[in-house]
Design an enzyme around this catalytic site. Structure first.
Site, PDB file in Angstrom:
ATOM      1  N   SER A 134       0.820  -1.219   0.000  1.00 56.69           N
ATOM      2  CA  SER A 134       0.000   0.000   0.000  1.00 56.69           C
ATOM      3  C   SER A 134       0.847   1.258   0.000  1.00 56.69           C
ATOM      4  O   SER A 134       1.925   1.310   0.610  1.00 56.69           O
ATOM      5  CB  SER A 134      -0.876  -0.009   1.253  1.00 56.69           C
ATOM      6  OG  SER A 134      -1.401   1.274   1.493  1.00 56.69           O
ATOM      7  N   GLU A 136       0.165   3.602   1.773  1.00 64.73           N
ATOM      8  CA  GLU A 136       0.243   3.987   3.190  1.00 64.73           C
ATOM      9  C   GLU A 136       1.627   3.690   3.760  1.00 64.73           C
ATOM     10  O   GLU A 136       2.004   4.248   4.784  1.00 64.73           O
ATOM     11  CB  GLU A 136      -0.814   3.241   4.007  1.00 64.73           C
ATOM     12  CG  GLU A 136      -2.187   3.860   3.972  1.00 64.73           C
ATOM     13  CD  GLU A 136      -2.265   5.183   4.726  1.00 64.73           C
ATOM     14  OE1 GLU A 136      -1.923   5.201   5.915  1.00 64.73           O
ATOM     15  OE2 GLU A 136      -2.673   6.174   4.126  1.00 64.73           O
ATOM     16  N   TYR A 157      -1.692   0.201  10.581  1.00 61.02           N
ATOM     17  CA  TYR A 157      -1.938  -0.450   9.293  1.00 61.02           C
ATOM     18  C   TYR A 157      -0.729  -0.277   8.378  1.00 61.02           C
ATOM     19  O   TYR A 157      -0.219  -1.249   7.798  1.00 61.02           O
ATOM     20  CB  TYR A 157      -3.194   0.143   8.642  1.00 61.02           C
ATOM     21  CG  TYR A 157      -3.379  -0.262   7.196  1.00 61.02           C
ATOM     22  CD1 TYR A 157      -3.937  -1.490   6.858  1.00 61.02           C
ATOM     23  CD2 TYR A 157      -2.987   0.594   6.153  1.00 61.02           C
ATOM     24  CE1 TYR A 157      -4.096  -1.862   5.519  1.00 61.02           C
ATOM     25  CE2 TYR A 157      -3.152   0.231   4.823  1.00 61.02           C
ATOM     26  CZ  TYR A 157      -3.705  -0.998   4.518  1.00 61.02           C
ATOM     27  OH  TYR A 157      -3.854  -1.361   3.198  1.00 61.02           O
TER      28      TYR A 157
HETATM   29  P1  NAP Z   1     -11.444  -4.607   1.576  1.00 50.57           P
HETATM   30  O1  NAP Z   1     -12.558  -4.270   0.660  1.00 50.57           O
HETATM   31  O2  NAP Z   1     -11.434  -4.096   2.966  1.00 50.57           O
HETATM   32  O3  NAP Z   1     -11.339  -6.206   1.613  1.00 50.57           O
HETATM   33  C1  NAP Z   1     -10.516  -6.856   2.550  1.00 50.57           C
HETATM   34  C2  NAP Z   1     -10.708  -8.349   2.409  1.00 50.57           C
HETATM   35  O4  NAP Z   1      -9.901  -9.001   3.417  1.00 50.57           O
HETATM   36  C3  NAP Z   1     -12.154  -8.820   2.649  1.00 50.57           C
HETATM   37  O5  NAP Z   1     -12.404  -9.922   1.815  1.00 50.57           O
HETATM   38  C4  NAP Z   1     -12.107  -9.261   4.098  1.00 50.57           C
HETATM   39  O6  NAP Z   1     -13.096 -10.211   4.440  1.00 50.57           O
HETATM   40  C5  NAP Z   1     -10.723  -9.907   4.135  1.00 50.57           C
HETATM   41  N1  NAP Z   1     -10.214 -10.099   5.486  1.00 50.57           N
HETATM   42  C6  NAP Z   1     -10.285  -9.257   6.533  1.00 50.57           C
HETATM   43  N2  NAP Z   1      -9.716  -9.812   7.625  1.00 50.57           N
HETATM   44  C7  NAP Z   1      -9.285 -11.028   7.236  1.00 50.57           C
HETATM   45  C8  NAP Z   1      -8.655 -12.108   7.916  1.00 50.57           C
HETATM   46  N3  NAP Z   1      -8.372 -12.034   9.221  1.00 50.57           N
HETATM   47  N4  NAP Z   1      -8.336 -13.225   7.216  1.00 50.57           N
HETATM   48  C9  NAP Z   1      -8.663 -13.318   5.904  1.00 50.57           C
HETATM   49  N5  NAP Z   1      -9.286 -12.346   5.213  1.00 50.57           N
HETATM   50  C10 NAP Z   1      -9.579 -11.217   5.876  1.00 50.57           C
HETATM   51  O7  NAP Z   1     -10.040  -4.174   0.943  1.00 50.57           O
HETATM   52  P2  NAP Z   1      -9.676  -3.863  -0.587  1.00 50.57           P
HETATM   53  O8  NAP Z   1      -9.890  -2.407  -0.826  1.00 50.57           O
HETATM   54  O9  NAP Z   1     -10.321  -4.855  -1.465  1.00 50.57           O
HETATM   55  O10 NAP Z   1      -8.098  -4.086  -0.566  1.00 50.57           O
HETATM   56  C11 NAP Z   1      -7.522  -5.354  -0.877  1.00 50.57           C
HETATM   57  C12 NAP Z   1      -6.106  -5.398  -0.338  1.00 50.57           C
HETATM   58  O11 NAP Z   1      -5.337  -4.360  -0.923  1.00 50.57           O
HETATM   59  C13 NAP Z   1      -5.979  -5.197   1.165  1.00 50.57           C
HETATM   60  O12 NAP Z   1      -4.883  -5.952   1.613  1.00 50.57           O
HETATM   61  C14 NAP Z   1      -5.682  -3.721   1.318  1.00 50.57           C
HETATM   62  O13 NAP Z   1      -5.014  -3.476   2.519  1.00 50.57           O
HETATM   63  C15 NAP Z   1      -4.807  -3.511   0.098  1.00 50.57           C
HETATM   64  N6  NAP Z   1      -4.822  -2.148  -0.480  1.00 50.57           N
HETATM   65  C16 NAP Z   1      -5.986  -1.556  -0.822  1.00 50.57           C
HETATM   66  C17 NAP Z   1      -5.960  -0.301  -1.437  1.00 50.57           C
HETATM   67  C18 NAP Z   1      -7.231   0.400  -1.837  1.00 50.57           C
HETATM   68  O14 NAP Z   1      -7.173   1.614  -2.086  1.00 50.57           O
HETATM   69  N7  NAP Z   1      -8.350  -0.289  -1.956  1.00 50.57           N
HETATM   70  C19 NAP Z   1      -4.735   0.325  -1.691  1.00 50.57           C
HETATM   71  C20 NAP Z   1      -3.560  -0.335  -1.333  1.00 50.57           C
HETATM   72  C21 NAP Z   1      -3.613  -1.582  -0.743  1.00 50.57           C
HETATM   73  P3  NAP Z   1     -14.592  -9.728   4.881  1.00 50.57           P
HETATM   74  O15 NAP Z   1     -15.305  -9.401   3.581  1.00 50.57           O
HETATM   75  O16 NAP Z   1     -15.106 -10.923   5.576  1.00 50.57           O
HETATM   76  O17 NAP Z   1     -14.409  -8.526   5.754  1.00 50.57           O
HETATM   77  N1  GDD Z   2     -12.421   7.061   6.003  1.00 51.01           N
HETATM   78  C1  GDD Z   2     -12.553   8.387   6.141  1.00 51.01           C
HETATM   79  N2  GDD Z   2     -13.698   8.897   6.703  1.00 51.01           N
HETATM   80  N3  GDD Z   2     -11.552   9.182   5.725  1.00 51.01           N
HETATM   81  C2  GDD Z   2     -11.710  10.516   5.854  1.00 51.01           C
HETATM   82  C3  GDD Z   2     -12.861  11.074   6.406  1.00 51.01           C
HETATM   83  C4  GDD Z   2     -13.894  10.227   6.866  1.00 51.01           C
HETATM   84  O1  GDD Z   2     -14.926  10.638   7.385  1.00 51.01           O
HETATM   85  N4  GDD Z   2     -12.730  12.432   6.379  1.00 51.01           N
HETATM   86  C5  GDD Z   2     -11.551  12.695   5.830  1.00 51.01           C
HETATM   87  N5  GDD Z   2     -10.915  11.539   5.511  1.00 51.01           N
HETATM   88  C6  GDD Z   2      -9.564  11.439   4.943  1.00 51.01           C
HETATM   89  C7  GDD Z   2      -8.632  10.512   5.734  1.00 51.01           C
HETATM   90  O2  GDD Z   2      -8.133  11.185   6.898  1.00 51.01           O
HETATM   91  C8  GDD Z   2      -7.588  10.215   4.688  1.00 51.01           C
HETATM   92  O3  GDD Z   2      -6.606  11.235   4.677  1.00 51.01           O
HETATM   93  C9  GDD Z   2      -8.361  10.259   3.365  1.00 51.01           C
HETATM   94  O4  GDD Z   2      -9.635  10.872   3.658  1.00 51.01           O
HETATM   95  C10 GDD Z   2      -8.604   8.899   2.758  1.00 51.01           C
HETATM   96  O5  GDD Z   2      -9.138   8.054   3.753  1.00 51.01           O
HETATM   97  P1  GDD Z   2      -9.700   6.589   3.388  1.00 51.01           P
HETATM   98  O6  GDD Z   2     -10.674   6.680   2.290  1.00 51.01           O
HETATM   99  O7  GDD Z   2     -10.134   5.958   4.673  1.00 51.01           O
HETATM  100  O8  GDD Z   2      -8.430   5.839   2.770  1.00 51.01           O
HETATM  101  P2  GDD Z   2      -6.921   5.761   3.265  1.00 51.01           P
HETATM  102  O9  GDD Z   2      -6.103   6.575   2.304  1.00 51.01           O
HETATM  103  O10 GDD Z   2      -6.773   6.035   4.691  1.00 51.01           O
HETATM  104  O11 GDD Z   2      -6.614   4.207   3.070  1.00 51.01           O
HETATM  105  C11 GDD Z   2      -7.022   3.532   1.892  1.00 51.01           C
HETATM  106  O12 GDD Z   2      -6.011   3.615   0.910  1.00 51.01           O
HETATM  107  C12 GDD Z   2      -4.793   2.959   1.265  1.00 51.01           C
HETATM  108  C13 GDD Z   2      -3.809   3.187   0.109  1.00 51.01           C
HETATM  109  O13 GDD Z   2      -3.208   4.432   0.237  1.00 51.01           O
HETATM  110  C14 GDD Z   2      -7.340   2.078   2.270  1.00 51.01           C
HETATM  111  O14 GDD Z   2      -7.929   1.439   1.172  1.00 51.01           O
HETATM  112  C15 GDD Z   2      -6.082   1.332   2.643  1.00 51.01           C
HETATM  113  O15 GDD Z   2      -6.386  -0.054   2.829  1.00 51.01           O
HETATM  114  C16 GDD Z   2      -5.069   1.491   1.497  1.00 51.01           C
HETATM  115  O16 GDD Z   2      -3.889   0.788   1.791  1.00 51.01           O
END
Ligand code: NAP
Ligand code: GDD
Length: 350
Positions: A134, A136, A157
């Site tokens: 990520s 992050e 995280y």
């Molecule tokens: P998500 O929608 O939150 O999905 C997370 C998945 O992980 C769900 O299937 C969840 O199951 C499963 N999970 C949670 N706890 C688990 C456990 N203890 N054992 C096995 N599975 C578990 O996340 P996503 O957005 O699809 O992201 C997929 C991956 O990419 C994650 O690793 C995330 O950290 C990473 N990532 C995401 C982003 C982004 O912007 N979306 C960016 C960078 C990296 P349930 O459905 O049962 O909760």
């Molecule tokens: N969730 C959330 N809720 N975020 C908020 C809010 C709110 O009410 N208000 C402002 N934000 C700001 C957060 O502080 C952050 O700076 C930004 O919006 C994005 O927040 P999220 O959408 O929660 O995503 P994230 O950037 O923290 O994390 C996501 O992206 C990562 C990759 O950079 C997640 O998908 C992570 O799993 C992923 O790794």
């Protein structure tokens, strides 16, 4: 026929990846957590009765906190490729559930690496692993961020993802395993979890437009993110496992927007002024923030031939269109006299 195992198949990315792999002809196995209510909404359309000879998607109970279970699934499935997408993926929640987040995200990845290493040793099979890293992990490192940018995570995280990344590098170097670290910047979609800021905004915009909701409470509006479309990003995951050598890849659009920009685009599309509806609630302000993410995906472009197709405006509009439809359904139910619960409004750690 190639076989893939996907942890996190019920999540946003897991559902797009499963679709993508099935379309490529793969048999897809997914790890699903046991829960008291169904948690397969995002993949129900892909699933067929396993007795059906045409079925190519299969689910297995499992959890990244349970190493023995992971080993059993690997033995049963015998995959060619494993995509480790499972995670407690919410940054704010990781401050509240720090140990659990580390157990799933960091140690969970280690458990999978160990299980895979043993599986390969015992069976003599070659298996490729994609690790979902990520942006992050970059945290406080200034933009633009690429594969050379130092990690400076700002949450449990982010720190856990750094640990998982380093475990993956170590297993590559120590045991010659084919492990790829994708370093993906934020990617969204109509399937995005409703407590992430993008979906929280588009869900609220739809409901506000139809008079179902008045206010939206958010945290830091100045944070900047590089937002892309999840459907594009799963292709990069697959491409990264098809290369001759394993490596690490930043996957991003290269464009950075603030939460305010997102509000402008989403509410503006519906002819709404977000300033009349959005209020800052300190409960959504994080103990430490990642201020500015903007990815440089030059390596992915050069080596994988990958680049984002969906731009910011198209992404936001796709999500708003979807969520306006959902709001219409909610309104129809309400107008017909049904009691509806607006889940997510003003609650929890979103
Ligand atoms: P998500 O929608 O939150 O999905 C997370 C998945 O992980 C769900 O299937 C969840 O199951 C499963 N999970 C949670 N706890 C688990 C456990 N203890 N054992 C096995 N599975 C578990 O996340 P996503 O957005 O699809 O992201 C997929 C991956 O990419 C994650 O690793 C995330 O950290 C990473 N990532 C995401 C982003 C982004 O912007 N979306 C960016 C960078 C990296 P349930 O459905 O049962 O909760
Ligand atoms: N969730 C959330 N809720 N975020 C908020 C809010 C709110 O009410 N208000 C402002 N934000 C700001 C957060 O502080 C952050 O700076 C930004 O919006 C994005 O927040 P999220 O959408 O929660 O995503 P994230 O950037 O923290 O994390 C996501 O992206 C990562 C990759 O950079 C997640 O998908 C992570 O799993 C992923 O790794």
């Amino acid at each position: 026929m190639r076989i893939a195992l996907v942890t996190g198949i019920t999540g946003q990315d897991g559902s797009y990846l499963a679709e993508f792999l099935l379309a490529k002809g793969y048999t897809v196995h997914g790890l699903v957590r046991r829960s008291s209510t169904f948690n397969t909404d995002r993949i129900d359309h892909l699933y067929r009765d396993p007795h059906d000879p045409q079925a190519r998607a299969f689910l297995h109970y499992g959890d990244l906190t349970d190493g023995t279970g992971l080993r059993h699934v690997l033995e049963r499935v015998r995959p060619d490729e494993v995509y480790n997408l499972g995670a407690q993926s919410h940054v704010m929640v990781s401050f509240v559930q720090a140990e659990y987040t580390a157990d799933v995200v960091a140690t969970g990845t280690l458990r999978l690496l160990e299980a895979l290493r043993d599986h390969m040793k015992v069976t003599g099979r070659q298996v490729r692993l994609y690790q979902a890293g990520s942006s992050e992990m970059f945290g406080a490192s200034p933009p633009p961020q690429n594969e050379q940018t130092p990690f400076h995570p700002r949450s449990p995280y982010g720190a856990s993802k750094v640990a998982a990344h380093l475990y993956a590098v170590n297993y590559r170097e120590a045991y010659g395993m084919f492990v790829v670290n994708g370093i993906l910047f934020n990617h969204e979609s109509p399937r995005r979890g409703e407590t992430f800021v993008s979906r929280k905004i588009t869900r609220a915009a739809g409901r506000i437009k139809l008079g179902l909701q008045e206010k939206l409470y958010l945290g830091n509006l100045d944070a900047r993110r590089d937002w892309g479309f999840a459907g594009d990003y799963v292709e990069a995951m697959w491409l990264s496992l098809q290369q001759a050598e394993p490596g690490d890849y930043v996957v991003a659009t290269g464009e950075s927007r603030s939460v305010r920009d997102f509000l402008d685009e989403a509410f503006g599309y519906l002819d709404l002024d977000w300033r009349e509806h959005v209020f800052v609630d300190p409960r959504y302000i994080r103990p430490a923030e990642v201020d500015h993410l903007q990815g440089d995906a030059g390596r992915a472009r050069e080596k994988l031939g990958w680049q984002a197709k969906v731009g910011f405006r198209e992404l936001v509009r796709m999500m708003v269109d979807h969520d306006l439809d959902l709001a219409r359904q909610e309104k129809t139910l309400r107008d017909a006299g049904h009691e509806i619960f607006l889940r997510g409004v003003g609650s929890g750690h979103g």
